[in-house]
Motif scaffolding. Structure first.
Motif, mmCIF file in Angstrom:
data_model
loop_
_atom_site.group_PDB
_atom_site.id
_atom_site.type_symbol
_atom_site.label_atom_id
_atom_site.label_comp_id
_atom_site.label_asym_id
_atom_site.label_seq_id
_atom_site.Cartn_x
_atom_site.Cartn_y
_atom_site.Cartn_z
ATOM 1 N N UNK A 1 0.825 -1.205 0.000
ATOM 2 C CA UNK A 1 0.000 0.000 0.000
ATOM 3 C C UNK A 1 0.862 1.259 0.000
ATOM 4 N N UNK A 2 1.948 1.246 0.798
ATOM 5 C CA UNK A 2 2.851 2.403 0.829
ATOM 6 C C UNK A 2 3.575 2.576 -0.501
ATOM 7 N N UNK A 3 4.012 1.455 -1.076
ATOM 8 C CA UNK A 3 4.692 1.553 -2.375
ATOM 9 C C UNK A 3 3.746 2.052 -3.460
ATOM 10 N N UNK A 4 2.494 1.609 -3.424
ATOM 11 C CA UNK A 4 1.528 2.087 -4.407
ATOM 12 C C UNK A 4 1.244 3.571 -4.268
ATOM 13 N N UNK A 5 1.104 4.050 -3.007
ATOM 14 C CA UNK A 5 0.875 5.489 -2.790
ATOM 15 C C UNK A 5 2.080 6.303 -3.243
ATOM 16 N N UNK A 6 3.296 5.796 -2.989
ATOM 17 C CA UNK A 6 4.504 6.498 -3.439
ATOM 18 C C UNK A 6 4.576 6.555 -4.959
ATOM 19 N N UNK A 7 4.214 5.452 -5.616
ATOM 20 C CA UNK A 7 4.228 5.438 -7.080
ATOM 21 C C UNK A 7 3.211 6.419 -7.659
ATOM 22 N N UNK A 8 2.035 6.517 -7.044
ATOM 23 C CA UNK A 8 1.012 7.456 -7.528
ATOM 24 C C UNK A 8 1.490 8.898 -7.389
ATOM 25 N N UNK A 9 2.108 9.217 -6.254
ATOM 26 C CA UNK A 9 2.614 10.573 -6.044
ATOM 27 C C UNK A 9 3.724 10.900 -7.044
ATOM 28 N N UNK A 10 4.629 9.951 -7.283
ATOM 29 C CA UNK A 10 5.727 10.189 -8.231
ATOM 30 C C UNK A 10 5.204 10.380 -9.650
ATOM 31 N N UNK A 11 4.243 9.551 -10.062
ATOM 32 C CA UNK A 11 3.674 9.697 -11.406
ATOM 33 C C UNK A 11 2.948 11.030 -11.536
ATOM 34 N N UNK A 12 2.239 11.449 -10.478
ATOM 35 C CA UNK A 12 1.552 12.734 -10.521
ATOM 36 C C UNK A 12 2.518 13.898 -10.637
ATOM 37 N N UNK A 13 3.626 13.866 -9.872
ATOM 38 C CA UNK A 13 4.631 14.925 -9.978
ATOM 39 C C UNK A 13 5.289 14.942 -11.352
ATOM 40 N N UNK A 14 5.558 13.765 -11.896
ATOM 41 C CA UNK A 14 6.170 13.699 -13.227
ATOM 42 C C UNK A 14 5.225 14.251 -14.289
#
Length: 206
Positions: free
Chosen positions: A95-108
């Motif tokens: 769950x933490x890795x998925x939330x981190x991936x979503x935030x990174x994709x959004x920033x990119x």
């Protein structure tokens, strides 16, 4: 396109690839020491981009401050605190890795949209200044004095905290009032059964 423009484009491409590769290494590598070393590569590549932008003083400050002090401070903190311990995996890691991936994709996506929507063409030619050192020093000690001093205080606090965490193992958990005596070394006694069996003299037999 003349030779100077071609060299600048090639240098920009190499520095961009170096910066992206080392930044991905900082995030993806499991060894924190390697990540800290690659962070120095990120800082050096950013300094190269500053040189391409004719910001020589900012590039020198980038190398001296970030590579020479901040990155070295991070390495000292890691080597003082880093211990080889077996950490148990926490539940819900996916769950933490998925939330981190979503935030990174959004920033990119946000940064990519900003890059594509920004007009990068230069319409007016600005005459370069003779030296930007005096102007930067004036801004450092007037407009940006508080952030400049707070950054140095935060770095000092981080170094002191790392030293305290590293020195904690040298102190015992016993109260300071209790006095621990040094261990007394003595030789082991021979078993009496062996003495009574192995002895042939009548006075040794009871």
């Amino acid at each position: 396109m003349n030779l100077a423009e071609g060299v600048q484009i090639v240098a920009f491409g190499l520095l961009a690839i170096m910066m992206l590769g080392t930044a991905l290494g900082v995030v993806l590598l499991s060894n924190i020491v390697y990540s800290a070393f690659l962070l120095g590569g990120v800082f050096i590549s950013i300094a190269g981009l500053y040189i391409l932008l004719n910001a020589d003083f900012v590039a020198a400050a980038q190398v001296l401050i970030y590579v020479g002090s901040v990155n070295v401070l991070i390495l000292f903190g890691i080597m003082l605190v880093n211990k080889r311990e077996v950490f148990k995996e926490l539940p819900g890691t996916w769950l933490r890795k998925g939330a981190t991936a979503i935030v990174c994709v959004g920033l990119f996506a946000l940064l990519g949209t900003m890059v594509l929507s920004t007009p990068w063409s230069i319409t007016t030619v600005v005459a370069p200044l003779e030296s930007s050192i005096a102007l930067i020093g004036q801004h450092f000690f007037t407009d940006f004095l508080l952030p400049f001093e707070l950054a140095s205080v935060f770095l000092l606090m981080a170094m002191v905290g790392a030293i305290i965490l590293a020195r904690r193992d040298y102190y015992s958990d016993a109260p300071p009032t209790e006095k621990t005596e040094p261990p007394v070394f003595s030789l082991q006694e021979r078993p009496r059964e062996l003495l009574s069996v192995g002895s042939d003299r009548p006075q040794d037999r009871v």
